[in-house]
Enzyme design. Structure first.
Site, short mmCIF file in Angstrom:
data_model
loop_
_atom_site.label_atom_id
_atom_site.label_comp_id
_atom_site.label_asym_id
_atom_site.label_seq_id
_atom_site.Cartn_x
_atom_site.Cartn_y
_atom_site.Cartn_z
N ARG A 117 0.84 -1.20 0.00
CA ARG A 117 0.00 0.00 0.00
C ARG A 117 0.88 1.25 0.00
O ARG A 117 1.98 1.25 0.53
CB ARG A 117 -0.88 0.02 1.25
CG ARG A 117 -1.86 -1.15 1.30
CD ARG A 117 -3.10 -0.80 2.07
NE ARG A 117 -2.86 -0.40 3.44
CZ ARG A 117 -3.72 0.34 4.13
NH1 ARG A 117 -4.83 0.77 3.58
NH2 ARG A 117 -3.45 0.65 5.39
N LYS A 182 3.33 -10.68 9.93
CA LYS A 182 2.66 -10.56 8.63
C LYS A 182 3.01 -11.73 7.71
O LYS A 182 4.18 -11.98 7.41
CB LYS A 182 3.07 -9.23 7.99
CG LYS A 182 2.36 -8.92 6.71
CD LYS A 182 2.31 -7.42 6.48
CE LYS A 182 1.87 -7.09 5.07
NZ LYS A 182 1.55 -5.68 4.92
N ARG A 317 -2.20 -0.42 14.17
CA ARG A 317 -1.02 -0.98 14.85
C ARG A 317 -1.38 -1.40 16.27
O ARG A 317 -2.22 -0.76 16.91
CB ARG A 317 0.09 0.07 14.96
CG ARG A 317 0.66 0.55 13.65
CD ARG A 317 1.68 -0.46 13.10
NE ARG A 317 2.22 -0.04 11.82
CZ ARG A 317 1.64 -0.27 10.64
NH1 ARG A 317 0.52 -0.94 10.57
NH2 ARG A 317 2.19 0.15 9.53
P1 ATP Z 1 -0.65 -0.91 6.72
O1 ATP Z 1 -1.32 -1.25 7.98
O2 ATP Z 1 -0.58 0.53 6.44
O3 ATP Z 1 -1.11 -1.72 5.55
P2 ATP Z 1 1.95 -2.26 6.57
O4 ATP Z 1 3.18 -1.92 7.34
O5 ATP Z 1 1.46 -3.65 6.64
O6 ATP Z 1 0.88 -1.25 7.04
P3 ATP Z 1 1.85 -2.33 3.72
O7 ATP Z 1 2.02 -1.22 2.75
O8 ATP Z 1 0.51 -2.97 3.83
O9 ATP Z 1 2.29 -1.82 5.13
O10 ATP Z 1 2.91 -3.45 3.38
C1 ATP Z 1 4.23 -3.10 3.06
C2 ATP Z 1 5.13 -3.40 4.25
O11 ATP Z 1 5.15 -4.79 4.47
C3 ATP Z 1 6.56 -3.00 4.02
O12 ATP Z 1 6.81 -1.70 4.47
C4 ATP Z 1 7.37 -4.05 4.79
O13 ATP Z 1 7.59 -3.64 6.10
C5 ATP Z 1 6.44 -5.23 4.83
N1 ATP Z 1 6.84 -6.27 3.86
C6 ATP Z 1 7.43 -6.15 2.66
N2 ATP Z 1 7.62 -7.32 2.08
C7 ATP Z 1 7.12 -8.24 2.92
C8 ATP Z 1 7.01 -9.65 2.87
N3 ATP Z 1 7.45 -10.38 1.84
N4 ATP Z 1 6.45 -10.25 3.94
C9 ATP Z 1 6.01 -9.57 5.00
N5 ATP Z 1 6.07 -8.24 5.10
C10 ATP Z 1 6.62 -7.58 4.07
C1 BTN Z 2 0.40 -4.94 1.36
O1 BTN Z 2 0.53 -5.64 2.37
O2 BTN Z 2 0.50 -3.72 1.40
C2 BTN Z 2 0.05 -5.58 0.07
C3 BTN Z 2 1.15 -6.36 -0.54
C4 BTN Z 2 0.75 -6.90 -1.89
C5 BTN Z 2 1.85 -7.62 -2.60
C6 BTN Z 2 1.37 -8.26 -3.86
S1 BTN Z 2 2.55 -9.38 -4.56
C7 BTN Z 2 1.61 -9.49 -6.02
C8 BTN Z 2 1.11 -8.09 -6.33
N1 BTN Z 2 2.08 -7.33 -7.07
C9 BTN Z 2 2.55 -6.29 -6.37
O3 BTN Z 2 3.42 -5.49 -6.76
N2 BTN Z 2 1.96 -6.25 -5.16
C10 BTN Z 2 1.01 -7.32 -5.00
#
Ligand code: ATP
Ligand code: BTN
Length: 320
Positions: A117, A182, A317
């Site tokens: 996101r 996550k 969070r």
């Molecule tokens: P929000 O609650 O705003 O969605 P979030 O921290 O989960 O918060 P996202 O944008 O949903 O943020 O997800 C991206 C974040 O997830 C990254 O900033 C990183 O910290 C984490 N991330 C990136 N790759 C992975 C992965 N393969 N597995 C788990 N977490 C990951």
């Molecule tokens: C999140 O937690 O913010 C969402 C993560 C979404 C990742 C998937 S991987 C397949 C697809 N292609 C991308 O670039 N993002 C989504």
């Protein structure tokens, strides 16, 4: 598009197991040992652990099962593309929504620019996880997209439960959690409207057997391998199940909307009854998480009573 065929051929050989010398690989692929060594470095940069033993050759540090287009299309038909090396499966589909049929899928083994996101990075090492996107034309229009993204999360967790993979939870709005870490993220993006309908791309990244040493993730994460008590997970079968589940959930949502959905979400809510905070730009609101309402808004019990919050800019969070 860059040609990755040599690296993919090397990976195909290494994924069969055992040691393979630079000489053997070079002979099989018609290139020099020096060229093999360069390609191996490129493969390592995709996040694959390969080690080399003097006199024996190269071996994968962990077994790897590659995705197989033939197996996927046998179960899913020909609306599935497998592009092993890609920037982002979501971006790929967004770039060509005009030529897609609703339900079209793209899968990858590695994403150079996987995203979450608000432009955050989704770390996407080769062959370790699931990266998939589906195009969906939502006749109900953009306003219905929020509900849809919640429905998809619930459907995925329920499908995992049906496979015997218990203990996966949801974090509002779009994350799958396991033991407070996550496991997967869902990203719904839109590309304009086709009349009243919305062109959506629903992307999911789910960690399956990501290496402990993976760099770049700024929060605790989990892999499905742990959920499965370290039993082998067939990546092709899992991809098929996830795609079938997405299809069913999207059709279902178009027919029934969010009816009966709140309880299904609340049962799986990772934070229900816990102290959390909602971050909205510079603002933070603390309270006890109380699940979601019929609109898909997150409910928080604060000093002002029960309050609901909705919108793409909100992050939830834990507040310990
Ligand atoms: P929000 O609650 O705003 O969605 P979030 O921290 O989960 O918060 P996202 O944008 O949903 O943020 O997800 C991206 C974040 O997830 C990254 O900033 C990183 O910290 C984490 N991330 C990136 N790759 C992975 C992965 N393969 N597995 C788990 N977490 C990951
Ligand atoms: C999140 O937690 O913010 C969402 C993560 C979404 C990742 C998937 S991987 C397949 C697809 N292609 C991308 O670039 N993002 C989504």
């Amino acid at each position: 598009m860059k040609d990755h065929s040599v690296k993919l051929s090397i990976l195909k050989i290494l994924s069969q197991g055992g040691f393979h010398s630079g000489e053997e690989l070079g002979e099989r692929l018609g290139i020099s040992r020096a060229a093999i060594s360069k390609h191996i470095q490129g493969i390592q940069a995709w996040g694959v652990d390969i080690f080399r033993v003097q006199g024996k050759g190269y071996q994968l540090a962990k077994p790897m099962q590659l995705l197989d287009h033939e197996i996927l299309s046998r179960s899913l038909g020909n609306n599935v593309e497998l592009i092993p090396i890609i920037d982002s499966t979501n971006q790929y589909l967004l770039d060509k929504v005009d030529s897609l049929e609703s339900g079209a899928v793209c899968l990858a083994e590695y994403q150079a620019k996987g995203r979450g996101r608000r432009g955050r990075e989704w770390v996407s090492p080769f062959g370790a996880n699931l990266y998939l996107s589906m195009y969906w034309r939502l006749d109900a229009g953009m306003a219905a997209a929020m509900g849809l993204s919640l429905v998809v999360g619930v459907a995925i967790v329920e499908a995992l439960e049906e496979m015997g993979l218990a203990g996966v939870k949801l974090k509002w709005p779009n994350d799958l959690y396991y033991q407070d870490r996550k496991l997967a993220g869902i990203l719904v993006e839109m590309s304009g409207q086709a009349g009243a309908a919305a062109n959506l791309v629903i992307g999911m990244g789910m960690n399956l057997m990501m290496s402990e040493n993976t760099q770049g993730i700024t929060q605790p994460w989990a892999s499905l391998f742990e959920v499965a008590n370290r039993q082998h997970i067939d990546r092709n079968q899992l991809a098929i199940t996830m795609i079938t589940t997405l299809h069913r959930a999207l059709n279902d949502y178009e027919l029934h909307g969010m009816a009966g959905f709140v309880e299904r979400w609340n049962r799986l809510d990772n934070f229900i009854g816990r102290q959390v905070k909602l971050i909205m730009g510079p603002r933070e609101i603390s309270g006890v998480a109380r699940g979601i309402n019929e609109q898909g808004a997150v409910l928080l019990e604060t000093g002002n009573g029960m309050e609901s919050f909705i919108g793409g800019e909100i992050s939830l969070r834990p507040n310990s």
